[in-house]
Design an enzyme around this catalytic site. Structure first.
Site, PDB file in Angstrom:
ATOM      1  N   HIS A 127       4.675   2.681  -6.414  1.00  0.00           N
ATOM      2  CA  HIS A 127       5.819   3.495  -6.169  1.00  0.00           C
ATOM      3  C   HIS A 127       6.794   2.878  -5.079  1.00  0.00           C
ATOM      4  O   HIS A 127       6.154   2.198  -4.331  1.00  0.00           O
ATOM      5  CB  HIS A 127       5.437   4.853  -6.058  1.00  0.00           C
ATOM      6  CG  HIS A 127       6.790   5.970  -6.250  1.00  0.00           C
ATOM      7  ND1 HIS A 127       7.762   6.017  -5.173  1.00  0.00           N
ATOM      8  CD2 HIS A 127       6.911   6.689  -7.194  1.00  0.00           C
ATOM      9  CE1 HIS A 127       8.657   6.937  -5.618  1.00  0.00           C
ATOM     10  NE2 HIS A 127       8.212   7.247  -6.832  1.00  0.00           N
ATOM     11  N   ASP A 204      -1.526   6.173  -1.269  1.00  0.00           N
ATOM     12  CA  ASP A 204      -0.722   7.097  -1.850  1.00  0.00           C
ATOM     13  C   ASP A 204      -1.496   7.621  -2.992  1.00  0.00           C
ATOM     14  O   ASP A 204      -1.906   7.271  -3.956  1.00  0.00           O
ATOM     15  CB  ASP A 204       0.316   6.199  -2.521  1.00  0.00           C
ATOM     16  CG  ASP A 204       1.560   7.087  -3.450  1.00  0.00           C
ATOM     17  OD1 ASP A 204       1.255   8.258  -3.522  1.00  0.00           O
ATOM     18  OD2 ASP A 204       2.416   6.378  -3.821  1.00  0.00           O
ATOM     19  N   GLN A 207      -0.224  10.751  -7.171  1.00  0.00           N
ATOM     20  CA  GLN A 207      -0.561  10.797  -8.661  1.00  0.00           C
ATOM     21  C   GLN A 207      -1.962  11.164  -9.007  1.00  0.00           C
ATOM     22  O   GLN A 207      -2.298  11.345 -10.260  1.00  0.00           O
ATOM     23  CB  GLN A 207      -0.014   9.508  -9.466  1.00  0.00           C
ATOM     24  CG  GLN A 207       1.449   9.557  -9.631  1.00  0.00           C
ATOM     25  CD  GLN A 207       2.236  10.326 -10.121  1.00  0.00           C
ATOM     26  OE1 GLN A 207       1.579  11.172 -11.032  1.00  0.00           O
ATOM     27  NE2 GLN A 207       3.409  10.595  -9.851  1.00  0.00           N
ATOM     28  N   LYS A 230       3.709  18.169  -6.763  1.00  0.00           N
ATOM     29  CA  LYS A 230       2.991  17.707  -7.883  1.00  0.00           C
ATOM     30  C   LYS A 230       1.753  18.393  -8.218  1.00  0.00           C
ATOM     31  O   LYS A 230       1.004  18.267  -9.183  1.00  0.00           O
ATOM     32  CB  LYS A 230       2.739  16.130  -7.753  1.00  0.00           C
ATOM     33  CG  LYS A 230       4.085  15.142  -7.733  1.00  0.00           C
ATOM     34  CD  LYS A 230       3.673  13.777  -7.344  1.00  0.00           C
ATOM     35  CE  LYS A 230       5.040  12.888  -7.233  1.00  0.00           C
ATOM     36  NZ  LYS A 230       5.805  12.838  -8.443  1.00  0.00           N
ATOM     37  N   CYS A 371      10.780   4.318 -10.360  1.00  0.00           N
ATOM     38  CA  CYS A 371      10.520   4.016  -8.962  1.00  0.00           C
ATOM     39  C   CYS A 371       9.407   3.080  -8.828  1.00  0.00           C
ATOM     40  O   CYS A 371       8.764   2.964  -7.956  1.00  0.00           O
ATOM     41  CB  CYS A 371      10.250   5.101  -7.903  1.00  0.00           C
ATOM     42  SG  CYS A 371      11.748   6.327  -7.858  1.00  0.00           S
TER      43      CYS A 371
END
Length: 418
Positions: A127, A204, A207, A230, A371
């Site tokens: 991202h 990261d 997700q 999220k 993104c």
């Protein structure tokens, strides 16, 4: 395989109850909030509205205690524990979102280890929030940004990791799960490779945390970031977990407010971790509601149930999409490789048109570059844009069926009923 005929969870989500005409398939962008999270945010303001850390009266003390409890809860959520199994709450920093958390590492930690000639290694699947900060860090330090490339199905091979992470690598940064392809990256292998060179791994997890159990020790992470919104929580609350000794050596990115120990006219000393990184008034109500979100996700539903339902939803979605002769799925053909995310394109139709026509039928998907422009460029995706249907455990079969029906309508609009 979980039963996806009807969702037992939709009734917990006021927006879905209030809008039964919607098939919400954009949870990778932001999840819906269960009533308990909305109630928690209101409860904070009605029962303990005061600034944490800044008052000795009971409301402030209560607010401080509740925020501390959520910090501990987050540490447990990401598996941050000491040798006795106790959660390392002080290693959890609250930010505004994943983007701010990653910028904090790039701006405050990277300068302590990066110099001219060093390398930072990322993947092309990142991202922009896990790419641009490292571009900037390398530029500031005179370091080089090295990019790892997966196979077209998203698989990042051991050979590619070994070829790109070498003696000059000081930092590797990667997503746990791709927000476009839905695939899980070999984070542990990347960790082992960069640690063998004396470097550090930044993960990261924006997700992955809504879909998978996350354990920073198992991943081999030195830093890990994710966003509450999220994970069913409020917008505007992010998390950075880091190894304590690394956080301790980092200077703050923002200054002022309660991040100080002492201040004179000409100088200041910083508070200990994590307060050092939490300048100004935090979104205390949002942090409190994040605790309710994580409790709902891990206890009321359970991550095993989340994984089972989402695997069944993805499998059904990919099966139905494959029956349409005009859909190209991006990434692996194996549904098990897609964690809640199926990206695709309708041949000859711009994704923005697809999303707009689906919206007329109450089907909510994401369309654009997500993104992740370097990834779409590398994949050769036309218009640098694709459609993305992202599922959560509160979806059911009817949501997928409405997506498929809407895609048939899209094709008919552009190509007639033949």
């Amino acid at each position: 395989m979980a039963d996806i005929e009807k969702s037992p969870y939709k009734a917990d989500f006021p927006l879905l109850v209030g809008h039964p005409e919607l098939a919400f398939l954009d949870s990778a962008a932001t999840a819906q909030r269960p009533a308990c999270v909305l109630d928690a945010q209101v409860d904070f303001y009605q029962r303990m509205n005061a600034n944490p850390l800044r008052g000795l009266y009971s409301l402030s003390v209560m607010a401080t205690a509740e925020i501390s409890a959520v910090r501990k809860q987050v540490a447990e959520f990401v598996g941050a524990r000491d040798e006795n199994g106790r959660p390392l709450a002080d290693d959890v920093v609250f930010t505004r979102n994943t983007t701010e958390s990653l910028n904090l590492v790039a701006k405050s930690f990277a300068p302590t280890v990066l110099g001219p000639g060093d390398e930072v290694c990322v993947t092309v699947m990142e991202h922009h929030s896990d790419l641009i900060p490292w571009q900037q860090a390398c530029r500031a330090a005179g370091a080089t940004l090295v990019v790892m490339y997966p196979e077209k199905d998203g698989a990042l091979t051991e050979a590619e990791v070994a070829a790109k992470i070498g003696p000059k690598t000081r930092i590797a940064a990667c997503a746990h799960v791709s927000n476009v392809m839905g695939c899980e990256l070999p984070v542990r292998a990347i960790a082992d490779a960069v640690h063998a060179q004396g470097g550090y791994l930044v993960v990261d997890a924006a997700q992955s945390t809504p879909h998978l159990a996350v354990d920073v020790a198992e991943l081999g992470a030195d830093f890990l970031a994710f966003s509450a919104h999220k994970c069913l929580g409020p917008m505007g609350v992010g998390v950075l977990w880091g190894r304590h000794e690394l956080l301790a050596q980092m200077p703050p990115m923002l200054t002022g407010g309660e991040m100080i120990d002492s201040v004179s006219e000409q100088d200041a000393t910083w508070a200990p971790v994590p307060e050092k990184f939490e300048a100004g008034t935090q979104d205390a109500a949002g942090i409190f509601a994040t605790g309710a979100a994580l409790a709902y996700l891990t206890q009321t539903v359970g991550l095993d149930a989340v994984a089972a339902r989402e695997a069944a939803l993805v499998s059904y979605c990919m099966e139905k999409l494959s029956e349409l002769g005009f859909i190209d799925i991006i990434g692996s053909a194996d549904p098990a490789r897609h964690h809640g995310v199926v990206s695709f394109n309708v041949r000859g139709v711009h994704p923005h048109d697809v999303a707009s026509i689906l919206d007329m039928s109450g089907v909510c998907i994401r369309a654009g570059h997500h993104c992740a422009q370097p990834l779409l460029t590398w994949l050769g995706v036309e218009n640098l844009a694709c459609c993305r249907a992202s599922m959560a455990f509160y979806n059911d079969k009817s949501d997928i069926d409405r997506l498929v029906g809407g895609l048939n309508q899209v094709w008919q609009v552009f190509h007639g009923r033949d």
